[in-house]
Design a protein around this motif. Structure first.
Motif, PDB file in Angstrom:
ATOM      1  N   LYS A 165      -9.387   0.138   3.979  1.00 45.38           N
ATOM      2  CA  LYS A 165      -8.626  -1.087   3.124  1.00 45.38           C
ATOM      3  C   LYS A 165      -8.037  -0.298   1.789  1.00 45.38           C
ATOM      4  N   SER A 166      -8.833   0.289   0.995  1.00 45.74           N
ATOM      5  CA  SER A 166      -8.546   1.182  -0.135  1.00 45.74           C
ATOM      6  C   SER A 166      -7.257   1.925  -0.075  1.00 45.74           C
ATOM      7  N   SER A 167      -7.387   2.750   1.013  1.00 46.48           N
ATOM      8  CA  SER A 167      -6.454   3.875   1.465  1.00 46.48           C
ATOM      9  C   SER A 167      -5.139   2.929   1.586  1.00 46.48           C
ATOM     10  N   ALA A 168      -5.191   1.770   2.251  1.00 47.65           N
ATOM     11  CA  ALA A 168      -4.050   1.142   2.643  1.00 47.65           C
ATOM     12  C   ALA A 168      -3.411   0.593   1.340  1.00 47.65           C
ATOM     13  N   ILE A 169      -4.068   0.004   0.574  1.00 48.74           N
ATOM     14  CA  ILE A 169      -3.931  -0.506  -0.672  1.00 48.74           C
ATOM     15  C   ILE A 169      -3.198   0.681  -1.415  1.00 48.74           C
ATOM     16  N   GLU A 170      -3.648   1.689  -1.887  1.00 51.27           N
ATOM     17  CA  GLU A 170      -3.117   2.892  -2.407  1.00 51.27           C
ATOM     18  C   GLU A 170      -1.828   3.401  -1.688  1.00 51.27           C
ATOM     19  N   ALA A 171      -1.570   3.195  -0.321  1.00 51.42           N
ATOM     20  CA  ALA A 171      -0.423   3.580   0.454  1.00 51.42           C
ATOM     21  C   ALA A 171       0.692   2.617   0.006  1.00 51.42           C
ATOM     22  N   ILE A 172       0.319   1.233  -0.210  1.00 55.53           N
ATOM     23  CA  ILE A 172       1.329   0.478  -0.677  1.00 55.53           C
ATOM     24  C   ILE A 172       1.774   0.496  -1.727  1.00 55.53           C
ATOM     25  N   ARG A 173       0.938   0.694  -2.705  1.00 59.85           N
ATOM     26  CA  ARG A 173       1.224   1.231  -4.239  1.00 59.85           C
ATOM     27  C   ARG A 173       2.170   2.382  -4.451  1.00 59.85           C
ATOM     28  N   ALA A 174       1.705   3.398  -3.646  1.00 60.21           N
ATOM     29  CA  ALA A 174       2.802   4.567  -3.523  1.00 60.21           C
ATOM     30  C   ALA A 174       4.031   4.140  -3.132  1.00 60.21           C
ATOM     31  N   ALA A 175       4.133   3.462  -1.900  1.00 63.17           N
ATOM     32  CA  ALA A 175       5.588   3.079  -1.391  1.00 63.17           C
ATOM     33  C   ALA A 175       6.427   2.345  -2.520  1.00 63.17           C
ATOM     34  N   LYS A 176       5.660   1.478  -3.378  1.00 58.47           N
ATOM     35  CA  LYS A 176       6.352   0.602  -4.188  1.00 58.47           C
ATOM     36  C   LYS A 176       6.970   1.465  -5.344  1.00 58.47           C
ATOM     37  N   GLU A 177       6.395   2.483  -5.410  1.00 64.74           N
ATOM     38  CA  GLU A 177       6.948   3.664  -6.580  1.00 64.74           C
ATOM     39  C   GLU A 177       7.690   4.486  -6.044  1.00 64.74           C
ATOM     40  N   SER A 178       8.200   4.257  -4.729  1.00 71.26           N
ATOM     41  CA  SER A 178       8.863   5.169  -3.682  1.00 71.26           C
ATOM     42  C   SER A 178       8.497   6.387  -3.749  1.00 71.26           C
ATOM     43  N   ASP A 179       7.143   6.654  -3.581  1.00 68.33           N
ATOM     44  CA  ASP A 179       6.466   7.958  -3.257  1.00 68.33           C
ATOM     45  C   ASP A 179       5.934   7.836  -1.776  1.00 68.33           C
ATOM     46  N   PHE A 180       7.007   8.092  -0.912  1.00 74.21           N
ATOM     47  CA  PHE A 180       6.696   7.799   0.291  1.00 74.21           C
ATOM     48  C   PHE A 180       5.964   8.922   1.065  1.00 74.21           C
ATOM     49  N   ASP A 181       5.915  10.318   0.478  1.00 75.15           N
ATOM     50  CA  ASP A 181       4.875  11.249   1.195  1.00 75.15           C
ATOM     51  C   ASP A 181       3.519  10.895   0.822  1.00 75.15           C
ATOM     52  N   LEU A 201      -0.879  -4.041   8.179  1.00 80.17           N
ATOM     53  CA  LEU A 201       0.214  -4.706   7.229  1.00 80.17           C
ATOM     54  C   LEU A 201       0.779  -3.458   6.450  1.00 80.17           C
ATOM     55  N   ALA A 202       0.029  -2.875   5.792  1.00 81.50           N
ATOM     56  CA  ALA A 202       0.407  -1.627   4.787  1.00 81.50           C
ATOM     57  C   ALA A 202       1.512  -0.887   5.711  1.00 81.50           C
ATOM     58  N   ARG A 203       1.452  -0.586   6.903  1.00 84.91           N
ATOM     59  CA  ARG A 203       2.511   0.120   7.606  1.00 84.91           C
ATOM     60  C   ARG A 203       3.791  -0.680   7.742  1.00 84.91           C
ATOM     61  N   GLU A 204       3.628  -2.118   7.884  1.00 84.67           N
ATOM     62  CA  GLU A 204       4.833  -2.773   7.589  1.00 84.67           C
ATOM     63  C   GLU A 204       5.498  -2.903   6.271  1.00 84.67           C
ATOM     64  N   ILE A 205       4.684  -3.086   5.524  1.00 85.88           N
ATOM     65  CA  ILE A 205       5.185  -3.159   4.058  1.00 85.88           C
ATOM     66  C   ILE A 205       5.767  -1.654   3.675  1.00 85.88           C
ATOM     67  N   ILE A 206       5.142  -0.628   4.041  1.00 86.19           N
ATOM     68  CA  ILE A 206       5.846   0.854   3.422  1.00 86.19           C
ATOM     69  C   ILE A 206       7.159   0.745   4.202  1.00 86.19           C
ATOM     70  N   GLU A 207       7.277   0.407   5.480  1.00 82.68           N
ATOM     71  CA  GLU A 207       8.540   0.568   6.084  1.00 82.68           C
ATOM     72  C   GLU A 207       9.793  -0.564   5.528  1.00 82.68           C
ATOM     73  N   LEU A 208       9.250  -1.633   4.864  1.00 85.30           N
ATOM     74  CA  LEU A 208      10.199  -2.472   4.184  1.00 85.30           C
ATOM     75  C   LEU A 208      10.354  -1.611   2.998  1.00 85.30           C
ATOM     76  N   TYR A 209       9.662  -0.950   1.909  1.00 88.38           N
ATOM     77  CA  TYR A 209       9.967  -0.309   0.955  1.00 88.38           C
ATOM     78  C   TYR A 209      11.146   0.830   1.435  1.00 88.38           C
ATOM     79  N   LYS A 210      10.927   1.398   2.536  1.00 85.81           N
ATOM     80  CA  LYS A 210      11.758   2.489   2.657  1.00 85.81           C
ATOM     81  C   LYS A 210      13.141   1.962   3.026  1.00 85.81           C
ATOM     82  N   VAL A 211      13.172   0.825   3.683  1.00 82.77           N
ATOM     83  CA  VAL A 211      14.333   0.161   3.920  1.00 82.77           C
ATOM     84  C   VAL A 211      15.184  -0.056   2.723  1.00 82.77           C
TER      85      VAL A 211
END
Length: 105
Positions: free
Chosen positions: A20-36, A91-101
């Motif tokens: 859960k914590s790692s998924a939240i960190e992934a969403i926050r990174a995607a929000k900042e466009s840090d997709f790596d 859900l994080a996977r889906e949100i990350i994909e949205l941020y990439k789009v």
């Protein structure tokens, strides 16, 4: 509840929470466009889920073989952590994909 069961239950709690914590960190990174970083954190979350599943599978196998597996508040708590972790990763996977789009536009 014996020590053997607790040795299986505690990793479920730990790895479910880690996922859960790692998924939240992934969403926050995607929000900042840090997709790596987002991809790295979602991979870490997925690995934590796999580790948690090992313990769950062990308990299910014991029950399927006719061994008594005591259900306790710890067991319920562990399953809650695992299922919440799985939901967050999905859900994080889906949100990350949205941020990439959004970033491509």
């Amino acid at each position: 509840m014996n020590d053997e069961q607790m040795a299986v239950i505690m990793p479920l709690i730990i790895f479910g929470g880690e996922a859960k914590s790692s998924a939240i960190e992934a969403i926050r990174a995607a929000k900042e466009s840090d997709f790596d970083k987002a991809d790295e954190r979602i991979e870490a979350a997925s690995k934590a889920i796999v580790e948690a599943h090992h313990g769950q599978t062990e308990l299910l196998t014991k029950a399927a073989n006719g061994e008594e597996v005591a259900v306790s508040i710890y067991m319920v708590h562990a399953q809650d952590h695992l299922m919440t972790g799985i939901a967050f990763v999905d859900l994080a996977r889906e949100i990350i994909e949205l941020y990439k789009v959004i970033a491509k536009k």
